[in-house]
Enzyme design. Structure first.
Site, mmCIF file in Angstrom:
data_model
loop_
_atom_site.group_PDB
_atom_site.id
_atom_site.type_symbol
_atom_site.label_atom_id
_atom_site.label_comp_id
_atom_site.label_asym_id
_atom_site.label_seq_id
_atom_site.Cartn_x
_atom_site.Cartn_y
_atom_site.Cartn_z
ATOM 1 N N GLY A 192 -4.079 -8.950 -5.044
ATOM 2 C CA GLY A 192 -3.937 -10.385 -5.909
ATOM 3 C C GLY A 192 -2.100 -9.920 -6.305
ATOM 4 O O GLY A 192 -1.125 -9.330 -7.148
ATOM 5 N N ARG A 250 -5.197 -7.958 1.382
ATOM 6 C CA ARG A 250 -5.917 -7.227 1.297
ATOM 7 C C ARG A 250 -6.324 -6.550 2.662
ATOM 8 O O ARG A 250 -6.695 -6.967 3.571
ATOM 9 C CB ARG A 250 -7.798 -8.033 1.204
ATOM 10 C CG ARG A 250 -6.916 -8.691 -0.109
ATOM 11 C CD ARG A 250 -8.028 -8.568 -1.211
ATOM 12 N NE ARG A 250 -7.820 -8.595 -2.904
ATOM 13 C CZ ARG A 250 -7.618 -9.835 -4.148
ATOM 14 N NH1 ARG A 250 -7.793 -10.532 -3.123
ATOM 15 N NH2 ARG A 250 -6.873 -9.081 -4.739
ATOM 16 N N ASP A 301 -6.285 -2.245 -9.549
ATOM 17 C CA ASP A 301 -7.046 -0.771 -9.868
ATOM 18 C C ASP A 301 -7.119 -0.507 -8.143
ATOM 19 O O ASP A 301 -7.440 0.904 -7.203
ATOM 20 C CB ASP A 301 -7.478 -0.939 -10.813
ATOM 21 C CG ASP A 301 -8.877 -1.764 -11.095
ATOM 22 O OD1 ASP A 301 -8.957 -2.810 -9.545
ATOM 23 O OD2 ASP A 301 -9.306 -1.856 -12.029
ATOM 24 N N THR A 338 -0.555 -7.566 -12.448
ATOM 25 C CA THR A 338 -1.859 -8.385 -11.628
ATOM 26 C C THR A 338 -1.917 -9.309 -12.948
ATOM 27 O O THR A 338 -1.604 -8.661 -14.268
ATOM 28 C CB THR A 338 -3.153 -7.512 -11.379
ATOM 29 O OG1 THR A 338 -3.686 -8.678 -11.955
ATOM 30 C CG2 THR A 338 -3.296 -6.906 -12.741
ATOM 31 N N ASP A 397 -4.387 -10.759 -14.650
ATOM 32 C CA ASP A 397 -5.370 -10.113 -15.529
ATOM 33 C C ASP A 397 -6.000 -9.486 -16.614
ATOM 34 O O ASP A 397 -5.965 -9.240 -17.088
ATOM 35 C CB ASP A 397 -6.712 -9.733 -14.441
ATOM 36 C CG ASP A 397 -7.157 -10.749 -12.790
ATOM 37 O OD1 ASP A 397 -6.897 -11.592 -13.575
ATOM 38 O OD2 ASP A 397 -6.923 -9.825 -12.282
ATOM 39 N N ASP A 402 -5.734 -6.603 -16.458
ATOM 40 C CA ASP A 402 -7.298 -5.563 -16.495
ATOM 41 C C ASP A 402 -7.192 -4.116 -15.960
ATOM 42 O O ASP A 402 -7.963 -2.969 -15.209
ATOM 43 C CB ASP A 402 -8.142 -6.620 -15.373
ATOM 44 C CG ASP A 402 -7.305 -6.372 -14.287
ATOM 45 O OD1 ASP A 402 -6.453 -5.986 -13.968
ATOM 46 O OD2 ASP A 402 -8.750 -6.525 -13.333
ATOM 47 N N ARG A 417 -10.570 -11.944 -13.753
ATOM 48 C CA ARG A 417 -11.102 -11.527 -13.254
ATOM 49 C C ARG A 417 -12.402 -10.623 -14.048
ATOM 50 O O ARG A 417 -13.079 -12.371 -14.458
ATOM 51 C CB ARG A 417 -11.330 -10.010 -12.478
ATOM 52 C CG ARG A 417 -10.147 -10.761 -10.919
ATOM 53 C CD ARG A 417 -10.259 -9.400 -10.442
ATOM 54 N NE ARG A 417 -9.790 -8.342 -10.441
ATOM 55 C CZ ARG A 417 -9.586 -6.728 -9.731
ATOM 56 N NH1 ARG A 417 -9.992 -7.401 -8.336
ATOM 57 N NH2 ARG A 417 -8.932 -6.626 -10.222
HETATM 58 P P1 ADP Z 1 -6.576 -4.697 -6.195
HETATM 59 O O1 ADP Z 1 -4.876 -4.038 -5.807
HETATM 60 O O2 ADP Z 1 -5.037 -6.342 -6.666
HETATM 61 O O3 ADP Z 1 -7.670 -4.583 -7.269
HETATM 62 P P2 ADP Z 1 -7.943 -4.657 -4.650
HETATM 63 O O4 ADP Z 1 -9.372 -3.795 -5.053
HETATM 64 O O5 ADP Z 1 -8.379 -5.823 -2.889
HETATM 65 O O6 ADP Z 1 -6.809 -5.287 -4.629
HETATM 66 O O7 ADP Z 1 -6.881 -3.843 -3.441
HETATM 67 C C1 ADP Z 1 -5.747 -3.647 -2.656
HETATM 68 C C2 ADP Z 1 -5.387 -3.351 -1.925
HETATM 69 O O8 ADP Z 1 -5.526 -1.018 -1.765
HETATM 70 C C3 ADP Z 1 -7.216 -2.697 -0.489
HETATM 71 O O9 ADP Z 1 -6.999 -4.625 0.190
HETATM 72 C C4 ADP Z 1 -7.104 -1.814 0.041
HETATM 73 O O10 ADP Z 1 -6.211 -1.987 0.910
HETATM 74 C C5 ADP Z 1 -6.413 -0.814 -1.057
HETATM 75 N N1 ADP Z 1 -8.066 -0.185 -1.416
HETATM 76 C C6 ADP Z 1 -8.297 -0.980 -1.954
HETATM 77 N N2 ADP Z 1 -10.312 0.240 -2.980
HETATM 78 C C7 ADP Z 1 -9.267 1.184 -1.868
HETATM 79 C C8 ADP Z 1 -9.991 2.125 -1.689
HETATM 80 N N3 ADP Z 1 -11.644 2.743 -2.379
HETATM 81 N N4 ADP Z 1 -9.177 3.097 -0.722
HETATM 82 C C9 ADP Z 1 -8.582 3.145 -0.213
HETATM 83 N N5 ADP Z 1 -8.147 1.595 -0.315
HETATM 84 C C10 ADP Z 1 -8.490 1.255 -1.214
#
Ligand code: ADP
Length: 325
Positions: free
Chosen positions: A11, A72, A103, A125, A127, A129, A171
């Site tokens: 995000g 994403r 995260d 972010t 959030d 969080d 979130r």
């Molecule tokens: P945020 O970083 O805000 O928590 P997401 O959870 O959507 O948002 O994660 C962002 C991007 O990070 C994902 O679209 C993916 O490309 C990568 N990502 C998330 N989780 C994993 C994972 N377990 N292993 C590898 N890449 C990941």
């Protein structure tokens, strides 16, 4: 180290641009080239990669969103996709990476580091969080946006003698709701980390109405809906209307909270964390995430942050919401 990359992932948040600028400028100061990678991890695979010069980041400090774009890209969870990403980074001479995101993005950064590309995570972010940092980049700006909106809602609520349930983002974290609750003088705040004391809140609102009060603001963290504590802001508004006597409306602030020019606080935070990320990379360090604790810049092992540290909102502040109502 000759060349590094920077990307924003997950995000978006106001202040990400200030972080990108700090990374770019402090790397350039050290004679390290910086490549912009567009649209998160997907931009590595699609080779949306461009070497930045000093002027490329000259006017982005005050811009909301992220000039690099965010995306994403769930495919990044596949080992073969990450291996292909490492090959592409090598081809472009990119030896290390600064990843600005949440995260989920940290998880990708940790896995890339294990494949030999040193990554540093920055908490971007609204959030708030993320474990290991008191504040994330974007939180303060989103909070400011919420408070301005709630002040306006209170004006009109007061004219019509209404209560208003305002759903805010976060979130699974209640931080935005807590800080917004105190700053806007909300009559009640609901966060996912605490059991709802709904009957007491309804009773308080009824008392307020009976005593002649003309408005009431109830801040509802979106996490309360996600985890089933509240069905919807409208359902909560209906309950309040029936029990308190206030005609009650529900407002969902939505994505307005993610936009806007970053506050000075977020710009300073992003600048400090971005420069620290580069100093770690220049020292040959990877697999760390950067944050601020008690106004000091700190860094942690990403694995430790993801697995053993848990973000908790300031519950003393949550209690304060009800102490000064
Ligand atoms: P945020 O970083 O805000 O928590 P997401 O959870 O959507 O948002 O994660 C962002 C991007 O990070 C994902 O679209 C993916 O490309 C990568 N990502 C998330 N989780 C994993 C994972 N377990 N292993 C590898 N890449 C990941």
């Amino acid at each position: 180290i000759k060349r590094i990359g920077v990307l924003t992932s997950g995000g978006d948040a106001p202040g990400m641009n200030a972080a990108i600028r700090a990374v770019a400028r402090s790397a350039m100061k050290r004679g390290i080239e910086v490549c912009a990678i567009y649209n998160g991890y997907s931009g590595i695979l699609s080779e949306e990669i461009k070497v930045l010069n000093h002027n490329d980041v000259s006017s982005i400090l005050k811009q909301g969103g992220t000039v690099l774009g965010s995306a994403r890209f769930p495919e990044f969870k596949q080992p073969e996709v990450r291996q292909a990403a490492v090959e592409i980074l090598k081809k472009h001479g990119i030896e290390a990476l600064v990843v600005i995101g949440g995260d989920g993005s940290y998880m990708g950064a940790k896995l890339l580091t294990e494949l030999g590309v040193n990554c540093i995570g920055l908490p971007g972010t609204i959030d708030n969080d993320i474990a290991g940092t008191d504040f994330t980049i974007g939180f303060d700006t989103a909070l400011q946006t919420i408070v301005e909106a709630v002040d306006k809602i209170r004006d009109t609520s007061s004219s019509h003698r209404r209560a208003n349930v305002v759903e805010v983002m976060g979130r699974n974290a209640g931080d935005l709701a807590i800080w917004a609750g105190i700053s806007s003088g909300a009559e009640a705040v609901f966060i996912p980390e605490q059991d709802l004391s709904l009957p007491e809140v309804l009773e308080q609102l009824k008392k307020a109405y009976d005593s002649g009060k003309r408005h009431a603001i109830v801040i509802l963290a979106e996490g309360c809906i996600k985890n089933g504590l509240v069905e919807s802001p409208e359902a909560l508004a209906k309950l309040i209307e029936v029990h308190s006597g206030f005609e009650t409306r529900a407002t969902i602030l939505g994505h307005i909270q993610r936009g806007g020019s970053p506050t000075a606080f977020d710009r300073v935070l992003a600048s400090r964390l971005g420069a620290h990320a580069v100093s770690l990379i220049a020292a040959g360090i990877g697999g760390r995430c950067v944050g601020v604790q008690q106004n000091r810049v700190v860094d942690f092992d990403i694995v430790e942050a993801l697995e053993t540290m848990k973000h908790v909102p300031a519950l003393d502040l949550y209690n304060l919401c009800y102490e000064i109502v």
